[in-house]
Design an enzyme around this catalytic site. Sequence first.
Site, PDB file in Angstrom:
ATOM      1  N   ASP A   1       0.543  -1.423  -0.107  1.00 15.14           N
ATOM      2  CA  ASP A   1      -0.001  -0.420  -0.063  1.00 15.14           C
ATOM      3  C   ASP A   1       0.328   1.246   0.187  1.00 15.14           C
ATOM      4  OD1 ASP A   1      -2.701  -0.890   2.368  1.00 15.14           O
ATOM      5  OD2 ASP A   1      -2.349  -1.500  -0.138  1.00 15.14           O
TER       6      ASP A   1
ATOM      7  N   ASP B   1       0.731   4.281  -3.576  1.00 16.33           N
ATOM      8  CA  ASP B   1       0.466   5.332  -2.839  1.00 16.33           C
ATOM      9  C   ASP B   1       1.449   6.465  -3.016  1.00 16.33           C
ATOM     10  OD1 ASP B   1      -1.975   4.890  -1.137  1.00 16.33           O
ATOM     11  OD2 ASP B   1      -1.431   4.683   0.939  1.00 16.33           O
TER      12      ASP B   1
ATOM     13  N   LYS C   1      -7.229  -4.025  13.251  1.00 15.57           N
ATOM     14  CA  LYS C   1      -7.579  -3.481  11.773  1.00 15.57           C
ATOM     15  C   LYS C   1      -7.258  -4.772  11.126  1.00 15.57           C
ATOM     16  CE  LYS C   1      -6.984  -0.388   8.002  1.00 15.57           C
ATOM     17  NZ  LYS C   1      -6.116  -1.684   6.581  1.00 15.57           N
TER      18      LYS C   1
END
Length: 681
Positions: free
Chosen positions: A45, A49, A122
């Site tokens: 990720d 990004d 999470k």
Amino acid sequence: MPKKKEDSQKTLSEKEAKGLIAKLSDEIRHHQYLYYVKNDPKISDFDFDQLFRRLQDLEEEFPQFKDLASPTLVVGSDLDKDFEKFQHKLPVLSLINTYNDNELLEWVNKTDPEGLYSVEWKIDGASIVLYYENGILKNGVTRGSGGIGDDVTDNIRTIRNIPLRLPEPITVYLRGEVFMTFKDFEEFNALSSGKYANPRNLSAGSIKQKNSSDTAKRPLRIFTYDATFPNMEKKFKTHQEIFSKLEKLTFPVPPNTAFVSGSKIAKTIQEFKKQKDSLGFPTDGLVIKLNDISKRDALGYTSHSPRWARAYKFDAIMKESKIVDITYAVGRTGKITPRAEIEPISLAGTTVTFATLHNQDYIDELGVGIGAIVRVAKRGEIIPAVEEVVTPGKEVFKIPDRCPSCNTQTIKKESLVDLFCPNPDCPDRVKNGIIFYCQRKQMDIEGLGDKQIEFLYDHDYIKSIADLYDLKDQKEKLMEEEGFGEKSVNIILKGIEQSKQKDFRFLLPSLGLSELGHKVTELLIEHGIDSIDEILSIAKDQKKIESLLEIPGIGPSTIQAFQENFSDKRILKLIERLKKAGLKMKADPIQVADQQPFAGQSWCVTGSFENFQPRDKAMDLIVYYGGRKVSAVSSKTTHLLAGPGAGSKLEKANELGVSVYDEKQFLDLLKSLKIDFKNLI
């Protein structure tokens, strides 16, 4: 003496920029396909990004090379053509990521330092939304684009720990994460010759199987972590109450969820970190949410994420470097942001030469100074951040108490840690305000990137947003400037002229006024406040201003900003000039098809009904035939459908003279309009 902001892209030639934009676009499209469609991501990720933000920056810097099919114009989605599409009943938003304690605590202190927060695991799996009606699982839907997802109900029904029938006949919409335990993954993968890379990819692929019998063979589980109860008269006051309700309804929730005060979050995070390596399920961080629901409502949402929650991501990539200099930039709001210029390092495949320092409090806490050896972490931003000081510099850096752009004395705003330049004429503030106005997500003026706007400002062509619309008067002079040939000037002037046709719903948030972004603008328009004249009328009337609090999503801070914005003579003068330039000062009407009997009407529905269970079905019917849904009764509401238990909304409607229908009257109305509602609900 520290230097002013410098643009890290200025060394690129136009040819290099064009090639790099094309290369990045192709690379991002490839990774979007792998991630959203194939469920087989090849990069982290962090890295994605970085690529995405890099492309955004380049397109803003060199707008002449932006592609109409650029991946920055498209939100990634896991929609699959093999599944029925499902319109989510509420927007399925994402969370803003944080990567260290300092950044998270800065948000906590800004949000509610004394408040209670939940700290939850999470889960690293596949996002899903569950829809229950009268206690029965009706739909299981992927997140998709956030507005529309794939209906994978048959596959979701095979997950062992999802209750198909609840102990109460209740309507509830839930967010959850489908996952596999490490043990189950290893056993299943062993039977599959080890062809699956990790539990997350296998979970995501499993819920998208075309045959649900294949999904049933896979050891999937779910944790649910948030819920909306649309028909409950008694509203929950806290997230903790919602969690307790979920457990009573037999939904599995993340274990060890803690509810702690803001001052104990850092300690709680450390306790969670000690447990993470011994967990039996995959996690990539924590989720921290404000517990108080009323405070959440006051904070509201951006178009992408709630303001009352953050994701705390584990294990940012860190490397050491030396701080060569510390510079600082002034944004359009006057906020002064320091950043460290560091000796080049490679982080996740990119060369990093700058790292953010956030604000003076952050600098003081870490003890950052020029010459210090620091650890820099890769984050979800284009510029990474200084996280730790390994060897201090000679002294801790102090941001000067005067604006680096205009030399005005800086100030601190109430409850904020940042320094601000209060001078509305500050050159950097004005330039960045014009840059913001012209950006793709705002007025989208072709040909005007950062460089062009800085040149026009520095050479006295423009000194405000309104000056853009007089630029045509200086066309001949501008064409004589280096880098501004006839072709590029014509593109700029055409883009400026075309911006006059942009809907008011774009113009208002493009002005960069405090608290008046796209989300608030849409809320105002939805409630009939759809023109600058209407806004200015409200701004002059205290009772009308206070009535804005009746709009869900608008809180006290927005009201205060509303008053300040529209009593500011500078802003009023800007609006007047834009009016004279011919920009749209009223929102374009939404086109409604013929034969829409509820067109132009605003309906609120409350209470319970025999023929509409849940009551949302009545509202869906009204919207289907052209009506507008409102959640609260106000002077803009034209009709109220009220059943038993209507309560205060019925009283308010009677006070305001709103047309009130009970269920029988509503059925008679449908009959007179020849609407066969039973075939539609």
